[in-house]
Design an enzyme around this catalytic site. Structure first.
Site, PDB file in Angstrom:
ATOM      1  N   SER A 140     -37.167 -23.351 -19.255  1.00 57.14           N
ATOM      2  CA  SER A 140     -37.847 -24.604 -19.591  1.00 57.14           C
ATOM      3  C   SER A 140     -38.233 -24.582 -21.054  1.00 57.14           C
ATOM      4  O   SER A 140     -38.347 -23.521 -21.669  1.00 57.14           O
ATOM      5  CB  SER A 140     -39.111 -24.763 -18.740  1.00 57.14           C
ATOM      6  OG  SER A 140     -40.139 -23.892 -19.205  1.00 57.14           O
ATOM      7  N   ASP A 141     -38.448 -25.760 -21.633  1.00 58.07           N
ATOM      8  CA  ASP A 141     -39.086 -25.783 -22.943  1.00 58.07           C
ATOM      9  C   ASP A 141     -40.569 -25.467 -22.742  1.00 58.07           C
ATOM     10  O   ASP A 141     -41.073 -25.429 -21.611  1.00 58.07           O
ATOM     11  CB  ASP A 141     -38.883 -27.133 -23.628  1.00 58.07           C
ATOM     12  CG  ASP A 141     -38.899 -27.017 -25.148  1.00 58.07           C
ATOM     13  OD1 ASP A 141     -39.500 -26.056 -25.667  1.00 58.07           O
ATOM     14  OD2 ASP A 141     -38.318 -27.877 -25.826  1.00 58.07           O
ATOM     15  N   TRP A 142     -41.265 -25.237 -23.835  1.00 56.33           N
ATOM     16  CA  TRP A 142     -42.640 -24.762 -23.818  1.00 56.33           C
ATOM     17  C   TRP A 142     -43.527 -25.672 -22.954  1.00 56.33           C
ATOM     18  O   TRP A 142     -43.819 -26.802 -23.318  1.00 56.33           O
ATOM     19  CB  TRP A 142     -43.161 -24.717 -25.253  1.00 56.33           C
ATOM     20  CG  TRP A 142     -44.533 -24.144 -25.425  1.00 56.33           C
ATOM     21  CD1 TRP A 142     -45.709 -24.656 -24.949  1.00 56.33           C
ATOM     22  CD2 TRP A 142     -44.878 -22.957 -26.145  1.00 56.33           C
ATOM     23  NE1 TRP A 142     -46.766 -23.873 -25.332  1.00 56.33           N
ATOM     24  CE2 TRP A 142     -46.293 -22.813 -26.071  1.00 56.33           C
ATOM     25  CE3 TRP A 142     -44.149 -21.996 -26.857  1.00 56.33           C
ATOM     26  CZ2 TRP A 142     -46.970 -21.763 -26.676  1.00 56.33           C
ATOM     27  CZ3 TRP A 142     -44.832 -20.954 -27.465  1.00 56.33           C
ATOM     28  CH2 TRP A 142     -46.220 -20.832 -27.371  1.00 56.33           C
ATOM     29  N   GLY A 143     -43.896 -25.166 -21.782  1.00 59.87           N
ATOM     30  CA  GLY A 143     -44.817 -25.902 -20.925  1.00 59.87           C
ATOM     31  C   GLY A 143     -44.241 -27.114 -20.231  1.00 59.87           C
ATOM     32  O   GLY A 143     -44.985 -27.882 -19.602  1.00 59.87           O
ATOM     33  N   SER A 144     -42.927 -27.303 -20.306  1.00 63.32           N
ATOM     34  CA  SER A 144     -42.365 -28.560 -19.793  1.00 63.32           C
ATOM     35  C   SER A 144     -42.385 -28.642 -18.269  1.00 63.32           C
ATOM     36  O   SER A 144     -42.279 -29.745 -17.724  1.00 63.32           O
ATOM     37  CB  SER A 144     -40.938 -28.767 -20.309  1.00 63.32           C
ATOM     38  OG  SER A 144     -40.052 -27.793 -19.808  1.00 63.32           O
TER      39      SER A 144
END
Length: 746
Positions: free
Chosen positions: A279-283
């Site tokens: 995932s992207d950061w915190g997505s």
């Protein structure tokens, strides 16, 4: 109605069952054996990536690693700390599974190359591949074995800050650079010590965010998604990309990090990708804000089942997957699949055999080859937009040169966004390079003109004006500082910021010939200064070697050869403007150019455009001038009609009609005139960078196949259709030699 011919692809179907004759071997056997030994907590540990906010090894963290509860870290600084973390994983944990260390190594590690949008302006994938290879050598020397690059989002809105990280607006050009960067980062074999896993991002449609606002909604019809936004990602897969990153945005109502259509149907089922998705950061957790999930537990359920294998930073998976398994909402088969995907990449990287950084990184940092490549790529990335009266190259007889502007001597800002390991004091600035290359024979009069790019204080302008008055020629360095582009740095206005426009115009008012060098992370609107300067050299953010590269171009050691990978608008109100647009039922024509189209009381024709602005762009896709001129002639098509399976050869003669040896980027475009789904007015289908000596003529030839004519129809079938096509060999998307051919049925 036209008869549609399906474009068939031969696909190798892999059996999923094991038999005595079809037992897994090599890496797959090792993966299966390892997974069979793992506890659930150890499996879930592989699905987690954390960042170290404090760059230290705490007792709690040490215990987590020892227990096999941590599979990856990002942003761990320094080889020694990485090795300390790795030592616990591979020597003290039960199963000795190595950690994979990620980092945003986007356009260089310590040697910073031009921003990716600048690299795309080179139209030179081979050189870009070399830059990525040298970047990997530097980064792996400090234990980084996974880079969150390349970013291959198609970007057609310059307000979006992350256009700087993109490779432009066109899927064909972006695909070429996507493959080149993957090959460069990963090398010939992933298990080589200097290879690191690429992470292709952001999957998918991130560049289509509404209004150019970061993280925002994207509405993309499926055939446009497949024709425009997916090809660059598929090119990366075909080049062997090890990992993908799901994006922040939603696509047609479904967040990309919970989108089973893109992550499972397209990436896994259609493309047969067998690496892992992070995932992207915190997505994952952000799907709650999207209104797609009620809480972290539901975010874990939807993200994981959709196909995101590893969660970055947030802990929805770690906190909830065990309970979701107990409830029967997540299967152990799905857990094992993701763990195998991650282990497969770790095995391919050779981390089980050589997990440690060698601690000899300084030997390859900022090497002579790296700096020479950075300089060459910066030179080829620069685009000459204007050169009235051949003001450039500057005469070597100049004795007094004014160098003005806040970016003339700023080593950090010239690196651009997403260069976390680049150091401003290791950069060579334009002022430094000009002083060094011109020597004592030229008096350089330096005036900053503004304290920073965004400063509104005009008190430094008079000194800059006085510097210009004393000079034979003036070079103004203006544009954006590094913080004005990149993630979460969208802009509503695209003018040159601060008081820089006043500075440029005040200097130009002296009557001295002014060369404007623009350093920026996006296309800027320059209407308020363009009429007052003689030349515009668009340098983007050129990186560590910006100074020598700019000096070489300004004084003619190198002729500019960059071409725009994105369209430049006249004003923000034209966005989105891109060359491969549809035609509409009432398209504007040549008679609608050059003047405003009228007022509400006096419309100049009922066509698609604006009442108060020319519909054409400021500078078209593929545009770029040189210190010489090139004549295009003798377009030849090998045949007037082709059948499916046949090739069409298209060639033209390109003559260097000036007196300077130079490179030219020759471009091939087509247009499908009538189709079951309307097609763009032009589509790039080939390009070649050729070196042509003064007075020389070269023949440039392209090959078109039926695959180049195919597209996704309204039934989502990849088809080519019989019919008539136009074809151009061009120097940019707005002009060129035009021909025609027809695709006929067998």
């Amino acid at each position: 109605m036209k008869k549609i011919i399906l474009f068939s692809l031969v696909v190798l179907l892999l059996s999923s069952f094991e038999s005595p004759k079809n037992k897994p071997s090599g890496i797959e056997a090792k993966i299966n054996a390892l997974v069979a030994k793992m506890t659930l907590k150890e499996k879930l540990g592989q699905l987690q990536q954390l960042t170290l906010y404090k760059q230290e090894l705490s007792p709690n963290l040490k215990e987590q690693i020892k227990n096999g509860e941590m599979g990856s870290f990002l942003n761990v600084e320094g080889a020694q700390l990485k090795n300390a973390l790795q030592k616990i994983a591979v020597e003290e944990s039960r199963l000795k599974i190595p950690i994979i260390f990620g980092r945003d190594v986007i356009h260089g590690f310590r040697t910073i190359y031009p921003i990716p949008l600048g690299q795309a302006s080179s139209w030179n994938p081979d050189l870009v591949e070399k830059a990525a290879r040298l970047t990997a050598v530097e980064a792996t020397s400090e234990g980084i074995n996974w880079t969150f690059a390349p970013m291959v989002d198609i970007a057609r809105d310059a307000r979006w800050g992350r256009i700087a990280e993109s490779v432009g607006e066109d899927p064909y050009l972006a695909s070429a650079f996507s493959a080149a960067m993957v090959k460069g980062f990963q090398g010939n074999n992933l298990n080589e010590a200097t290879s690191m896993a690429a992470c292709v991002k952001h999957f998918v449609g991130y560049g289509a965010a509404e209004g150019g606002r970061d993280y925002n909604t994207a509405i993309i019809p499926e055939n446009i998604l497949r024709d425009v936004y997916l090809p660059s990602f598929k090119a990366a897969k075909e080049a062997g990309a090890a990992t993908y990153m799901s994006s922040f945005n939603e696509i047609n109502g479904i967040p990309a990090s919970g989108n089973a259509f893109t992550l499972r149907k397209v990436l896994r089922d259609e493309w047969k990708f067998d690496g892992f998705v992070v995932s992207d950061w915190g997505s994952i957790e952000e799907m709650i804000n999207h209104g797609f999930c009620a809480d972290k537990k539901e975010a874990a359920l939807k993200g994981f089942n959709a196909g995101v294998d590893m969660e970055m930073v947030t802990t929805c998976y770690a906190d909830n997957l065990e309970q979701l398994i107990k409830e029967g909402k997540v299967s152990m088969a799905r857990i094992d699949e993701s763990v195998k995907n991650i282990l497969r990449v770790k095995f391919r990287l050779g981390l089980f055999d050589h997990p440690y950084a060698k601690l000899d990184g300084e030997a390859v940092i900022l090497s002579k080859e790296n700096l020479e490549t950075a300089c060459k790529l910066a030179e080829q990335s620069m685009v000459l937009l204007k050169n009235e009266n051949n003001t450039l190259p500057l005469s070597k007889t100049i004795r007094n040169l004014a160098v003005i502007g806040p970016l003339a001597d700023d080593g950090k800002d010239q690196l651009g966004c997403w260069a976390p390991d680049g150091k401003g004091d290791e950069s060579i600035t334009p002022l430094t390079a000009l002083r060094s290359s011109l020597g004592a024979g030229v008096n350089i009069i330096y005036a900053r003109g503004a304290s920073s790019c965004r400063s509104m204080d005009e008190s430094d302008i008079p000194a800059a004006v006085e510097a210009a008055r004393q000079a034979d020629a003036v070079v103004v360095f203006a544009g954006e500082d590094a913080l004005l582009s990149g993630e979460a740095h969208s802009r509503a206005f695209l003018n040159i910021p601060g008081i820089q426009e006043k500075l440029i115009n005040a200097v130009a008012a002296t009557g001295k010939p002014v060369v404007l060098v623009v350093m920026a992370g996006r296309p800027l609107v320059m209407n308020l200064v363009e009429p007052n300067v003689k030349s515009i050299l668009y340098a983007w953010h050129p990186g560590t070697m910006a100074g020598p590269a700019v000096a070489n171009v300004l004084f003619g050691k190198t002729s500019p050869s960059g071409k725009l990978p994105v369209t430049f608008v006249r004003w923000v109100g034209q966005i989105p403007t891109y060359y491969a647009h549809k035609n509409t039922g009432r398209p504007p024509s040549v008679k609608n150019t050059g003047i405003p189209m009228g007022t509400p009381l006096d419309p100049q024709g009922f066509v698609s455009g604006y009442l108060d602005l020319d519909y054409t762009p400021a500078y078209s896709f593929g545009y770029g001038l040189s210190y010489t001129t090139f004549a295009y002639k003798n377009l030849v098509l090998s045949r007037e009609k082709i059948k499916p399976g046949e090739k069409l050869m298209v060639s033209a003669e390109i003559t260097n009609t000036g007196n300077v040896d130079a490179d030219e980027v020759v471009q091939l475009y087509i247009r499908d005139l009538v189709a079951s789904v309307t097609r763009p007015v032009k589509e790039l289908k080939g390009f070649k960078r050729v070196s042509i000596k003064a007075g020389e003529t070269v023949k440039v030839e392209f090959t078109l196949t039926d695959a180049d004519l195919a597209f996704y129809n309204d039934k989502m079938k990849f088809v080519f259709e019989p019919g008539k096509f136009n074809v151009w060999i061009s120097k940019n998307a707005d002009e060129g030699l035009k021909g025609a051919f027809e695709l006929v049925e067998k």
